[in-house]
Write a protein that holds these residues in place. Structure first.
Motif, PDB file in Angstrom:
ATOM      1  N   MET A  16      86.132  25.095 -48.200  1.00 10.32           N
ATOM      2  CA  MET A  16      86.031  24.709 -46.907  1.00 10.32           C
ATOM      3  C   MET A  16      85.111  23.769 -47.057  1.00 10.32           C
ATOM      4  N   GLY A  17      83.286  24.374 -46.504  1.00  9.31           N
ATOM      5  CA  GLY A  17      82.438  24.016 -46.258  1.00  9.31           C
ATOM      6  C   GLY A  17      82.182  23.057 -47.133  1.00  9.31           C
ATOM      7  N   GLU A  18      82.182  23.269 -48.773  1.00  9.06           N
ATOM      8  CA  GLU A  18      81.655  21.942 -50.049  1.00  9.06           C
ATOM      9  C   GLU A  18      82.610  20.082 -49.404  1.00  9.06           C
ATOM     10  N   ARG A  19      83.945  20.749 -48.779  1.00 11.18           N
ATOM     11  CA  ARG A  19      84.350  19.711 -49.169  1.00 11.18           C
ATOM     12  C   ARG A  19      83.935  18.704 -47.492  1.00 11.18           C
ATOM     13  N   LEU A  20      83.704  19.389 -46.828  1.00 16.27           N
ATOM     14  CA  LEU A  20      83.383  19.307 -45.053  1.00 16.27           C
ATOM     15  C   LEU A  20      82.170  18.518 -45.228  1.00 16.27           C
ATOM     16  N   TYR A  21      81.440  19.107 -46.051  1.00 16.05           N
ATOM     17  CA  TYR A  21      80.239  18.610 -46.757  1.00 16.05           C
ATOM     18  C   TYR A  21      79.804  16.724 -47.284  1.00 16.05           C
ATOM     19  N   HIS A  22      80.611  17.087 -48.180  1.00 16.37           N
ATOM     20  CA  HIS A  22      81.153  16.418 -49.363  1.00 16.37           C
ATOM     21  C   HIS A  22      81.586  15.089 -48.282  1.00 16.37           C
ATOM     22  N   GLY A  23      82.930  15.614 -48.488  1.00 15.74           N
ATOM     23  CA  GLY A  23      84.142  14.401 -47.962  1.00 15.74           C
ATOM     24  C   GLY A  23      83.295  13.849 -46.010  1.00 15.74           C
ATOM     25  N   TYR A  24      82.329  14.382 -45.217  1.00 18.62           N
ATOM     26  CA  TYR A  24      82.436  13.802 -43.945  1.00 18.62           C
ATOM     27  C   TYR A  24      80.820  13.681 -43.760  1.00 18.62           C
ATOM     28  N   ALA A  25      79.853  14.485 -44.593  1.00 26.79           N
ATOM     29  CA  ALA A  25      78.966  15.441 -43.221  1.00 26.79           C
ATOM     30  C   ALA A  25      77.821  13.755 -43.517  1.00 26.79           C
ATOM     31  N   ALA A 448      91.027  17.012 -41.403  1.00 27.13           N
ATOM     32  CA  ALA A 448      90.236  16.257 -40.566  1.00 27.13           C
ATOM     33  C   ALA A 448      90.473  16.193 -39.687  1.00 27.13           C
ATOM     34  N   LEU A 449      90.513  17.368 -38.938  1.00 28.30           N
ATOM     35  CA  LEU A 449      90.276  17.659 -37.883  1.00 28.30           C
ATOM     36  C   LEU A 449      88.663  17.997 -37.690  1.00 28.30           C
ATOM     37  N   LEU A 450      88.319  18.712 -39.051  1.00 28.77           N
ATOM     38  CA  LEU A 450      87.593  19.384 -38.509  1.00 28.77           C
ATOM     39  C   LEU A 450      86.412  18.611 -39.394  1.00 28.77           C
ATOM     40  N   GLY A 451      86.894  17.282 -40.440  1.00 28.93           N
ATOM     41  CA  GLY A 451      86.170  16.502 -40.746  1.00 28.93           C
ATOM     42  C   GLY A 451      85.361  15.702 -39.688  1.00 28.93           C
ATOM     43  N   SER A 452      86.060  15.474 -38.958  1.00 29.38           N
ATOM     44  CA  SER A 452      86.391  14.670 -37.060  1.00 29.38           C
ATOM     45  C   SER A 452      84.957  15.177 -36.887  1.00 29.38           C
ATOM     46  N   ILE A 453      85.042  16.344 -36.384  1.00 31.37           N
ATOM     47  CA  ILE A 453      83.970  16.708 -35.915  1.00 31.37           C
ATOM     48  C   ILE A 453      83.096  17.174 -36.358  1.00 31.37           C
ATOM     49  N   ARG A 455      81.828  14.752 -38.806  1.00 26.90           N
ATOM     50  CA  ARG A 455      80.691  13.696 -38.488  1.00 26.90           C
ATOM     51  C   ARG A 455      80.841  12.992 -36.878  1.00 26.90           C
ATOM     52  N   ASP A 456      81.826  13.952 -36.350  1.00 32.91           N
ATOM     53  CA  ASP A 456      80.581  13.519 -34.868  1.00 32.91           C
ATOM     54  C   ASP A 456      79.636  14.178 -34.393  1.00 32.91           C
ATOM     55  N   ILE A 457      79.452  15.238 -34.649  1.00 29.02           N
ATOM     56  CA  ILE A 457      78.019  16.165 -34.186  1.00 29.02           C
ATOM     57  C   ILE A 457      76.874  15.669 -35.603  1.00 29.02           C
ATOM     58  N   SER A 458      77.170  14.998 -36.916  1.00 30.07           N
ATOM     59  CA  SER A 458      76.139  14.633 -37.229  1.00 30.07           C
ATOM     60  C   SER A 458      75.334  13.396 -36.618  1.00 30.07           C
ATOM     61  N   TYR A 459      76.282  12.472 -36.424  1.00 26.18           N
ATOM     62  CA  TYR A 459      75.413  11.555 -35.578  1.00 26.18           C
ATOM     63  C   TYR A 459      76.948  10.403 -34.083  1.00 26.18           C
ATOM     64  N   ASN A 460      77.638  10.529 -34.330  1.00 29.37           N
ATOM     65  CA  ASN A 460      78.767  10.106 -33.510  1.00 29.37           C
ATOM     66  C   ASN A 460      78.291  10.041 -32.199  1.00 29.37           C
ATOM     67  N   ASN A 461      78.474  12.046 -32.195  1.00 29.41           N
ATOM     68  CA  ASN A 461      77.904  12.323 -30.591  1.00 29.41           C
ATOM     69  C   ASN A 461      76.988  11.917 -29.861  1.00 29.41           C
TER      70      ASN A 461
END
Length: 473
Positions: A16-25, A448-453, A455-461
């Protein structure tokens, strides 16, 4: 076994960490809302002669490690040839297993110079030649290093008495599409205990502001006038380096008395120093709230502890340490006083002591209010805490006591144009930690929910929080 800094798995711990990083961060831009790089170097699009110049000059993280390995100061801050200094760094780095500087250094070598190996005394010449070849190219100028790092906006660190000359020039340059804005750091105006320096600073501020500064009210007016100029150049934040957050109120008349004594060259007492700083911080906070700026407070550091070396090299040369004095009662009292004065601005609190995280998280919970999500923030793990362990502890405490999803994320806090892989490091740690919580059954595997979080912490927030006119991703 995972290969050293393997792009697929490094720091990610689980699927899951890999999917979140490569897919969203991974592809998110960078908003570097606090750093110490030079706006002049950006304007001049400076180039670097060699990797020692861009990597070792001014980097007290590396200097401390070299000293700990017995390297003579001549090869650190002295007059040794650059190639010899780099060799000493290569000899040092191999001993630094477990230190984040080891990991950052190799991420930078990989991302900027395409070096996938390990820097050792045996590979030092190879790295020196490879980096030298790349740095000789115009593609490795300051501006191009920023562009290739996917940076959208940079907040530099600037005094109200600065001319802002370089910011003005960058702002009117159509050839550079990365925004570079000032962030106000009026530390010199707070350091009334440095009597001789303080008097000289007041004179310089008066000159730049074009007005006499003969009273505390004049000082506040001059700072406000310079803040107007900074605002016109896009400023949205301030930053303060404090020993600790103090709260020692005094009457306006007494504050004026302290200010006049300082102008006359009379050293204030310790109590007077706290009273003056409290009064100025209250004024500045009102300025920030009025302008919609964020107020960043860095504290918990004991600076310049080795006086012999301070007298030889000056500040910011590797002789600071963590302080264990951060009075929660004064922090809470100052925030409450500012709130009653006219409203607490958006505030980011950073302590160099990781033990202060739960204090920060619980104190700031007392002052959250809308409409800004996360109006008060526990700042990203800072300086000595810039490691996987430090980041995980900060993120975990924030998640336990507050709302992780509103966190404004990482910053470089660096003087180097090669420091942007620290954002990659942070994002990998974040995604790995979230993935671990999913594996432990603490959080549903809702990508999808974790990915949104993420992306927000990485930049959008940060875009939302500071109010910059940037598109969210």
């Amino acid at each position: 076994m995972i290969a050293f800094q393997d792009d697929e798995h490094y720091l990610l711990r689980n699927e899951m960490g890999e999917r979140l990083y490569h897919g969203y961060a991974e592809g998110m831009p960078i908003l570097d809302y606090h750093c110490h790089i030079s706006p002049r170097q950006i304007w001049e699009d400076a180039r670097f002669d060699d990797i020692a110049q861009v990597w070792l000059g001014g980097d007290h993280y590396k200097w401390r490690l070299m000293r700990a390995c017995g390297v003579d100061e001549r090869f650190i801050t002295g007059d040794a040839p650059a190639r010899e200094k780099f060799q000493k760094w290569a000899e040092t780095l191999g001993c630094c297993v477990g230190n984040p500087v080891f990991e950052w250094s190799h991420l930078e070598l990989k991302r900027y110079f395409g070096f996938d190996g390990v820097l050792t005394p045996q590979t030092a010449q190879e790295v020196w030649d490879l980096a030298g070849e790349r740095l000789a190219s115009p593609e490795y100028s300051c501006r191009n290093l920023i562009r290739r790092s996917n940076v959208r906006l940079i907040c530099t660190t600037d005094d109200p008495a600065d001319s802002f000359e370089w910011h003005r020039k960058i702002a009117t340059d159509p050839t550079f599409d990365v925004r570079v804005v000032p962030a106000m750091r009026p530390d010199a105006a707070l350091r009334i205990e440095r009597t001789e320096e303080f008097g000289a600073y007041v004179a310089r501020l008066a000159d730049v502001a074009g007005m006499p500064v003969a009273s505390f009210a004049d000082l506040c007016q001059a700072i406000s006038a310079r803040y107007d100029v900074a605002a016109s150049l896009g400023c949205r934040a301030s930053d303060h380096a404090l020993d600790f957050v103090m709260c020692e109120p005094a009457s306006p008349g007494h504050v004026e008395h302290i200010f006049q004594l300082a102008l006359e060259g009379v050293a204030p007492t310790y109590e007077q120093v706290l009273q003056y700083k409290t009064a100025l911080m209250r004024f500045l906070a009102r300025e920030y709230e009025r302008r919609g700026w964020a107020m960043q407070l860095h504290f918990g550091c004991l600076r310049d502890n080795n006086r012999t070396m301070f007298e030889r090299l000056g500040p910011d040369t590797g002789y600071d340490c963590v302080s264990n004095y951060a009075p929660a009662d004064q922090l809470a009292s100052l925030l409450d006083m500012i709130e009653r004065d006219g409203g607490l601005p958006k505030t980011i609190l950073y302590s160099l002591n990781p033990a202060d995280s739960i204090v920060i998280d619980t104190v700031m919970g007392c002052f959250q209010r809308g409409p800004v999500a996360g109006r008060l923030q526990n700042g990203s793990a800072w300086w000595f805490n810039d490691s996987e362990v430090g980041m995980c502890e900060q993120l975990t405490t924030l998640a336990n006591q507050g709302v992780l999803g509103t966190f404004v994320g990482m910053l470089t806090d660096s003087r180097s144009f090669l420091s942007y892989p620290r954002h990659e490091y942070f994002r990998r740690v974040l995604c790995g930690l979230l993935g671990e919580w999913v594996e432990q059954g603490k959080y549903p595997a809702d990508e999808a929910l974790l990915g949104s979080i993420v992306r927000d912490i990485s930049y959008n927030n940060a875009v939302r929080y500071f109010g910059f006119d940037l598109d969210e991703e």
